[in-house]
Each structure stands twice: as C-alpha cells, then as structure tokens.
Scaffold this active site. Structure first.
Site, mmCIF file in Angstrom:
data_model
loop_
_atom_site.group_PDB
_atom_site.id
_atom_site.type_symbol
_atom_site.label_atom_id
_atom_site.label_comp_id
_atom_site.label_asym_id
_atom_site.label_seq_id
_atom_site.Cartn_x
_atom_site.Cartn_y
_atom_site.Cartn_z
ATOM 1 N N GLY A 32 29.222 64.839 37.503
ATOM 2 C CA GLY A 32 30.005 66.003 37.027
ATOM 3 C C GLY A 32 31.179 65.792 36.769
ATOM 4 O O GLY A 32 31.741 64.626 37.191
ATOM 5 N N SER A 78 36.154 59.828 33.049
ATOM 6 C CA SER A 78 34.541 60.306 32.812
ATOM 7 C C SER A 78 33.844 60.027 31.915
ATOM 8 O O SER A 78 34.605 59.945 30.691
ATOM 9 C CB SER A 78 34.411 61.800 33.278
ATOM 10 O OG SER A 78 33.208 62.352 32.804
ATOM 11 N N GLU A 80 31.861 61.563 30.410
ATOM 12 C CA GLU A 80 31.747 62.757 29.437
ATOM 13 C C GLU A 80 32.873 63.046 28.574
ATOM 14 O O GLU A 80 33.032 64.219 28.206
ATOM 15 C CB GLU A 80 31.069 63.756 30.212
ATOM 16 C CG GLU A 80 29.616 63.430 30.709
ATOM 17 C CD GLU A 80 28.566 63.082 29.922
ATOM 18 O OE1 GLU A 80 28.679 63.028 28.659
ATOM 19 O OE2 GLU A 80 27.308 63.173 30.579
ATOM 20 N N HIS A 99 31.676 70.604 33.947
ATOM 21 C CA HIS A 99 30.158 70.076 34.006
ATOM 22 C C HIS A 99 29.775 69.631 35.603
ATOM 23 O O HIS A 99 30.326 68.842 36.123
ATOM 24 C CB HIS A 99 29.993 68.846 33.106
ATOM 25 C CG HIS A 99 28.743 67.945 33.395
ATOM 26 N ND1 HIS A 99 27.589 68.658 33.381
ATOM 27 C CD2 HIS A 99 28.529 66.636 33.706
ATOM 28 C CE1 HIS A 99 26.534 67.903 33.747
ATOM 29 N NE2 HIS A 99 27.181 66.532 33.749
ATOM 30 N N HIS A 163 19.566 67.584 33.170
ATOM 31 C CA HIS A 163 20.658 67.302 33.546
ATOM 32 C C HIS A 163 21.448 68.101 34.410
ATOM 33 O O HIS A 163 21.686 67.962 35.521
ATOM 34 C CB HIS A 163 21.518 67.011 32.312
ATOM 35 C CG HIS A 163 22.886 65.978 32.680
ATOM 36 N ND1 HIS A 163 23.432 65.552 31.434
ATOM 37 C CD2 HIS A 163 23.601 65.797 33.762
ATOM 38 C CE1 HIS A 163 24.474 64.691 32.245
ATOM 39 N NE2 HIS A 163 24.485 65.236 33.221
#
Ligand SMILES: [Zn+2]
Length: 216
Positions: A32, A78, A80, A99, A163
């Site tokens: 996350g 991260s 992401e 996330h 996910h």
C-alpha cells in the site's frame, strides 16, 4: 522544522493507523501507499517503497516533483508514485491518495463485484458507486491508465481488480475516512452477497438528492 514536515508527519500517522488495523494486509509489511499533494510547485509527499510502516519515520517520507524527481528523502518513492500523480493530474479536487489492501475490498476485487449505492450515509461521502479498475501489474503505466479511465465518475473510492482499494479525498483526513467507509461497506456487501438473498440498492432519485445535498 522543514517546510514539508507537517505533511510528512500526517502521512506517517495515517500509515500507522491503517497498518495497525490491517488495511495493508500484513502489519509487518510495506504494501500500500499514501500521498499528499503539496501546495508548492506541483509536488507530492509519498510513502517510500519497501519500508515497513511500523518502522517508518517522518524522514523516510519522500517528496517528489511532478516528473518524480526527488526533492527530499533518502529512500525510493512507492512503486505506485505514477498512479498517485495520475490522480492529481486528472482530479483537481483531490489532494490526498490512499492505496490499501484490506480484506473485504480485496475479496470483492477478486470476485469482480463493484459496490453499488447501498446506504445514503456512505453515498454522501464517497459517491454513487465504488467502481472496479481493471487489473494491471502493480506500478505499471497501464495500471495508472486504468485508474485514469475511471476517475471521471467523480467518486472517492475505487476497487483495484485482483489487488485492493484506492481512496481519495480533498485532504488526507477525508481520504482516510473514505478508506474506512469503503472497507465498512465492502464488508457489509460481501456478507449480504453470501446470504444469496436479493440485495436492494438506493433508488436513483435518492442518489440525485444526496448529490444535491452534498453540493449545497
Ligand atoms: Zn498494492
């Protein structure tokens, strides 16, 4: 005190809260990610890659510009980070992105069940639906594109197929509240589905009224 310290502290506090409650799947893990859009020069503060939340300090939080160039921080942002930037570019109303990998949203993500409008209290906060963002590999440009393709519904929560969950907000507190609300409604919806009984959703007229109330 550095100019971004307040935002960094808020991210660490938010990350610990979510981690302790299992939102990242594994309390000792680093899955996350959380970011906050900074007011200055299109920058964001974002959690680093592979740093367990229980050990994370304010100095571990990365600050990057809108080309992901490092401004502050000694760790890698991260994986992401591109997804987070994509949200800020496409939703000017959003200043925080969270996330997570919580259990019930993750279940719905593998049985491909977007969440319809079920309760007015929750619809008021997160919008009329929690849509499913099609699967693409974590950290890929394709996943960021898939997220962009759904942001136009102006809602504040999304499921990531196979996910987890994505919640956004006008600020970090709102994104955090939305993360909690999404997991709550995902849990209720999952248990309701297991009964095999017909599930009633909010009528369209009620959704319109809720939108009018939230805009006033
Ligand atoms: Zn993830």
């Amino acid at each position: 005190m550095g100019q971004f310290d307040k935002d960094k502290q808020a991210i660490v506090k938010c990350a610990r809260w979510l981690s302790e409650r299992g939102y990242f799947g594994c309390v000792r893990g680093s899955g996350g990610n959380i970011s906050v859009k900074l007011n200055t020069q299109n920058m964001m503060a974002i959690t680093p890659s592979r740093r367990p939340y229980q050990q994370m300090s304010m100095d571990d939080v990365c600050v990057v510009d809108d080309n992901l160039k490092s401004i502050e921080g000694h760790l890698t942002p991260s994986i992401e980070a591109t997804l987070h930037l994509s949200v800020y570019r496409n939703r000017p109303d959003v200043n925080a992105v969270i996330h997570t990998h919580p259990v019930f949203a993750s279940i719905l993500s593998i049985i491909n069940k977007p969440i319809p409008a079920l309760f007015d209290e929750i619809t008021f906060e997160i919008g009329s639906a929690v849509e499913m963002i099609p699967y693409a590999l974590s950290g890929s440009a394709e996943l960021a594109q898939n997220v962009i393709s759904k942001l136009g519904n102006d809602c504040y929560c999304y499921l990531l197929q196979n996910h987890g969950a994505l919640s956004i907000g006008k600020d970090l507190d709102q994104a955090l509240k939305n993360a909690e609300l999404m997991e709550k409604v995902a849990q209720i919806y999952y248990y309701a589905l297991t009964t095999g009984r017909k599930i009633t959703t909010l009528p369209n007229g009620a959704i319109d009224q809720i939108y009018q109330m939230s805009e006033s």
